[in-house]
Design a protein around this motif. Structure first.
Motif, PDB file in Angstrom:
ATOM      1  N   ASP A 184      48.485  46.930  46.718  1.00  0.00           N
ATOM      2  CA  ASP A 184      48.949  46.204  45.529  1.00  0.00           C
ATOM      3  C   ASP A 184      48.316  44.824  45.450  1.00  0.00           C
ATOM      4  O   ASP A 184      48.003  44.335  44.366  1.00  0.00           O
ATOM      5  CB  ASP A 184      50.475  46.060  45.537  1.00  0.00           C
ATOM      6  CG  ASP A 184      51.201  47.351  45.215  1.00  0.00           C
ATOM      7  OD1 ASP A 184      50.523  48.357  44.899  1.00  0.00           O
ATOM      8  OD2 ASP A 184      52.445  47.361  45.280  1.00  0.00           O
ATOM      9  N   VAL A 185      48.134  44.181  46.598  1.00  0.00           N
ATOM     10  CA  VAL A 185      47.561  42.827  46.633  1.00  0.00           C
ATOM     11  C   VAL A 185      46.133  42.831  46.087  1.00  0.00           C
ATOM     12  O   VAL A 185      45.752  41.954  45.321  1.00  0.00           O
ATOM     13  CB  VAL A 185      47.598  42.246  48.066  1.00  0.00           C
ATOM     14  CG1 VAL A 185      46.857  40.918  48.137  1.00  0.00           C
ATOM     15  CG2 VAL A 185      49.031  42.086  48.537  1.00  0.00           C
ATOM     16  N   VAL A 186      45.336  43.830  46.469  1.00  0.00           N
ATOM     17  CA  VAL A 186      43.929  43.860  46.061  1.00  0.00           C
ATOM     18  C   VAL A 186      43.681  44.668  44.792  1.00  0.00           C
ATOM     19  O   VAL A 186      42.547  44.766  44.334  1.00  0.00           O
ATOM     20  CB  VAL A 186      43.027  44.408  47.194  1.00  0.00           C
ATOM     21  CG1 VAL A 186      43.054  43.474  48.380  1.00  0.00           C
ATOM     22  CG2 VAL A 186      43.424  45.812  47.588  1.00  0.00           C
ATOM     23  N   SER A 187      44.733  45.191  44.200  1.00  0.00           N
ATOM     24  CA  SER A 187      44.593  45.995  42.988  1.00  0.00           C
ATOM     25  C   SER A 187      44.103  45.143  41.816  1.00  0.00           C
ATOM     26  O   SER A 187      44.438  43.957  41.712  1.00  0.00           O
ATOM     27  CB  SER A 187      45.940  46.627  42.638  1.00  0.00           C
ATOM     28  OG  SER A 187      45.885  47.230  41.368  1.00  0.00           O
ATOM     29  N   ASP A 188      43.315  45.745  40.935  1.00  0.00           N
ATOM     30  CA  ASP A 188      42.872  45.062  39.715  1.00  0.00           C
ATOM     31  C   ASP A 188      44.025  44.885  38.733  1.00  0.00           C
ATOM     32  O   ASP A 188      43.957  44.041  37.835  1.00  0.00           O
ATOM     33  CB  ASP A 188      41.754  45.860  39.036  1.00  0.00           C
ATOM     34  CG  ASP A 188      40.453  45.800  39.829  1.00  0.00           C
ATOM     35  OD1 ASP A 188      40.287  44.866  40.632  1.00  0.00           O
ATOM     36  OD2 ASP A 188      39.609  46.700  39.634  1.00  0.00           O
ATOM     37  N   ASP A 189      45.068  45.667  38.896  1.00  0.00           N
ATOM     38  CA  ASP A 189      46.235  45.624  38.017  1.00  0.00           C
ATOM     39  C   ASP A 189      47.185  44.527  38.499  1.00  0.00           C
ATOM     40  O   ASP A 189      47.873  44.681  39.501  1.00  0.00           O
ATOM     41  CB  ASP A 189      46.941  46.983  38.024  1.00  0.00           C
ATOM     42  CG  ASP A 189      48.160  47.020  37.139  1.00  0.00           C
ATOM     43  OD1 ASP A 189      48.333  46.102  36.307  1.00  0.00           O
ATOM     44  OD2 ASP A 189      48.954  47.973  37.280  1.00  0.00           O
ATOM     45  N   VAL A 190      47.220  43.398  37.787  1.00  0.00           N
ATOM     46  CA  VAL A 190      48.059  42.275  38.202  1.00  0.00           C
ATOM     47  C   VAL A 190      49.537  42.630  38.201  1.00  0.00           C
ATOM     48  O   VAL A 190      50.305  42.052  38.953  1.00  0.00           O
ATOM     49  CB  VAL A 190      47.856  41.038  37.300  1.00  0.00           C
ATOM     50  CG1 VAL A 190      47.551  39.812  38.100  1.00  0.00           C
ATOM     51  CG2 VAL A 190      46.864  41.232  36.219  1.00  0.00           C
TER      52      VAL A 190
END
Length: 115
Positions: free
Chosen positions: A21-27
């Protein structure tokens, strides 16, 4: 922050989200979607990574530990009050401003690592 190769664990601890989740493109992946599911997930991660978390916390300076605990307390207060203001963001901005002025004045008391 002196976390070395455990930076993924530190980021997950700070955000209370899994590394994916931290590195996801989806904020929006950093926002809580299901509080009960999130609580179960956090408990399982805390149990799984207990030793690594303990070692990580032992490596951090006491000033940073205080900031982490303050962030945790503010997050809880925000949640309980249902307030739209994220107190942790306000505290972060204040700390950044204090650090800026201390650097200008040459005090640099927020510096934890070697010069």
């Amino acid at each position: 922050m002196n976390s070395g190769p455990a930076y993924t664990l530190l980021a997950a601890m700070l955000t209370m989200r899994p590394w994916d989740d931290v590195v996801s493109d989806d904020v929006t992946s950093l926002k809580s979607k299901n509080e009960k599911a999130d609580a179960v997930m956090l408990r399982s991660y805390a149990k799984k990574y207990f030793n690594e978390i303990t070692v990580m916390l032992g490596m951090l300076p006491s000033e940073l530990l205080l900031l982490l605990k303050t962030n945790d307390c503010l997050r809880h207060i925000d949640k309980q009050l249902g307030t739209p203001v994220n107190s942790a963001t306000v505290v972060g901005a204040t700390i950044a401003e204090v650090g800026f002025w201390e650097d200008i004045e040459g005090k640099n008391i927020l510096h934890w690592g070697p010069a």
